[in-house]
Design an enzyme around this catalytic site. Structure first.
Site, PDB file in Angstrom:
ATOM      1  N   LYS A   1       0.824  -1.214   0.000  1.00 58.88           N
ATOM      2  CA  LYS A   1       0.000   0.000   0.000  1.00 58.88           C
ATOM      3  C   LYS A   1       0.865   1.274   0.000  1.00 58.88           C
ATOM      4  O   LYS A   1       2.054   1.228   0.278  1.00 58.88           O
ATOM      5  CB  LYS A   1      -0.945  -0.013   1.205  1.00 58.88           C
ATOM      6  CG  LYS A   1      -1.887  -1.220   1.202  1.00 58.88           C
ATOM      7  CD  LYS A   1      -2.696  -1.319  -0.070  1.00 58.88           C
ATOM      8  CE  LYS A   1      -3.725  -2.434  -0.090  1.00 58.88           C
ATOM      9  NZ  LYS A   1      -3.190  -3.798  -0.101  1.00 58.88           N
TER      10      LYS A   1
HETATM   11  C1  PLP Z   1      -9.608  -4.007  -2.171  1.00 59.76           C
HETATM   12  C2  PLP Z   1      -8.994  -4.624  -0.956  1.00 59.76           C
HETATM   13  N1  PLP Z   1      -9.741  -4.817   0.138  1.00 59.76           N
HETATM   14  C3  PLP Z   1      -9.244  -5.344   1.264  1.00 59.76           C
HETATM   15  C4  PLP Z   1      -7.927  -5.730   1.337  1.00 59.76           C
HETATM   16  C5  PLP Z   1      -7.430  -6.362   2.598  1.00 59.76           C
HETATM   17  O1  PLP Z   1      -6.378  -5.631   3.152  1.00 59.76           O
HETATM   18  P1  PLP Z   1      -5.399  -6.291   4.224  1.00 59.76           P
HETATM   19  O2  PLP Z   1      -4.389  -7.081   3.467  1.00 59.76           O
HETATM   20  O3  PLP Z   1      -4.806  -5.139   4.970  1.00 59.76           O
HETATM   21  O4  PLP Z   1      -6.225  -7.149   5.104  1.00 59.76           O
HETATM   22  C6  PLP Z   1      -7.099  -5.554   0.236  1.00 59.76           C
HETATM   23  C7  PLP Z   1      -5.693  -5.955   0.326  1.00 59.76           C
HETATM   24  O5  PLP Z   1      -4.878  -5.787  -0.500  1.00 59.76           O
HETATM   25  C8  PLP Z   1      -7.630  -4.988  -0.946  1.00 59.76           C
HETATM   26  O6  PLP Z   1      -6.881  -4.807  -2.031  1.00 59.76           O
END
Ligand code: PLP
Length: 404
Positions: free
Chosen positions: A201
């Site tokens: 990110k």
């Molecule tokens: C669109 C989207 N939602 C949710 C997530 C979940 O994030 P995390 O990996 O911090 O749990 C991601 C992760 O890349 C994502 O791209």
């Protein structure tokens, strides 16, 4: 070495690892020595789990987004889990979300016992709209989870109008949207939005997430649910010299972000605007170049006022114009040393969901079309203009070589 590699070698400002034939990943965290020093400092401080650095991170998030509350957790997935739990999503409920999303959301909906109801997206922005969502609302709809995609913001006003009209909470998946703006405000300033701080990110804590909300009681509940449902967290007890006798007010989870992760983000947040500007400049270079390559179509940009965070750069490979499919296109780029990603393969096409969910997914026309064509190409602040040129040259070479 290929012609592409040879021509780009002299221009690349690659580090000591090598020149243009080194592998260029599709993304890389932008970390400074001061970020690393901040982690070392926490490790040496005697307090490495959730504490002062988490509080600093949450404050920085409220300043960045304008949100009233920011609640740091171990991932956006953990944040979504807490929100689904807090809002009582369970068996018999339906949750509306695009199939073109990361599978974490769909997994959580299923694990809660509820049913995911997939909606289609705009063919060019990959984001769903209020008009599409409205058609999927039923008396069982308990929540709507639209996704800000790739750094562009959703068209929130009509979606919020739906939320008010139907009384169904909208939880924004803002995993990609740190630094994104909609109309005159940052994503996260209104409503409830969940950001990710996972490794790729724009700001990362390796793994981590932040829930932004404007609701005092909801924020307090999320803070409690992220730490066993206790009335006070361990730092609170430590710093306020409370006896370790806080009570469970309701059963909770263990999703508190450690300080040694939180501190990594503080310097990155200070550099966010500058880094997102670099991302935007590279994105423009790609866009200008791909205007001349018929077999490559970048995502469309929203037609409402917005600030794009350029989290990832996605193109569609026009496979009808090539003799190879998308996966082969990715493999051909890899042979030229260019890393790619896939954001995303539609959730309903994954084995488990293909076999377990019932639905007419042929109607998800834009989702299916894009799911076969999407490719994420390199975009990160520390890449160079020469790196961008190298990607463009590689894309051009592959589309020429495999023209149908
Ligand atoms: C669109 C989207 N939602 C949710 C997530 C979940 O994030 P995390 O990996 O911090 O749990 C991601 C992760 O890349 C994502 O791209």
């Amino acid at each position: 070495m290929s012609k592409i590699g040879a021509s780009a070698r002299s221009q690349s400002s690659a580090g000591p690892e090598g020149g243009a034939d080194r592998f260029l990943p599709f993304t890389k965290p932008s970390l400074e020595p001061s970020d690393i020093a901040a982690v070392v400092e926490v490790l040496q401080s005697g307090w490495i789990t959730s504490g002062a650095k988490v509080k600093q991170l949450e404050k920085a998030f409220t300043e960045q987004t304008g949100a009233k509350h920011a609640v740091a957790v171990t991932s956006a997935t953990a944040g979504m889990h807490l929100v689904l739990h807090a809002l009582g999503v369970g068996p018999g409920d339906e949750v509306i979300t695009p199939s073109l999303t990361w599978v974490s959301t769909v997994n959580l909906i299923c694990l809660s016992g509820a049913t995911p109801v997939f909606v289609d997206v705009d063919r060019h922005t990959l984001m769903t709209t209020a008009a599409i969502i409205e058609k999927a609302i039923t008396p069982k709809t308990k929540m709507i989870i639209p996704v800000h995609y790739a750094g562009a913001p959703l068209d929130l006003d009509p979606i919020r109008a739906l939320e008010r009209a139907h009384g169904i909470p909208v939880i924004e998946d803002a995993a990609h949207a740190l630094g994104s703006g909609y109309m005159n405000e940052a994503v996260g300033k209104s409503g409830t939005a969940i950001f990710s701080l996972q490794a790729i990110k724009n700001v990362t804590t390796a793994e981590g997430g932040v829930i932004c909300t404007q609701d005092d009681a909801f924020a307090e509940r999320l803070r409690r649910l992220r730490f066993h449902g206790l009335g006070a967290d361990s730092f609170d007890r430590h710093t306020n010299s409370r006896l370790p006798n806080a009570e469970v007010l309701e059963p909770g989870y263990k999703y508190n972000l450690p300080d040694m992760n939180a501190c990594l983000a503080l310097g990155q947040l200070d550099r966010l605007q500058e880094n997102n500007r670099k991302r935007a400049a590279f994105a423009k270079k790609y866009r200008d170049a791909f205007a001349n390559i018929d077999a490559i179509t970048p995502l469309g940009l929203p037609d409402y006022p917005h600030v794009h965070a350029w989290h990832i750069y996605i193109v569609r490979v026009e496979i009808d114009q090539l003799s190879i499919d998308r996966d082969e296109f990715m493999a051909a780029l890899k042979e030229l040393g260019i890393g790619t990603g896939l954001h995303f393969r539609a959730a309903h096409q994954h084995k488990y969901y293909r076999e377990s969910l019932v639905g007419d997914y042929a109607t998800l026309t834009n989702t299916n079309w894009n799911s076969d064509r999407l490719v994420t190409i390199p975009l990160f602040p520390d890449m160079t203009d020469a790196d961008v040129d190298r990607v463009i040259a590689a894309v051009s070479a592959v589309t020429t070589k495999y023209a149908a």
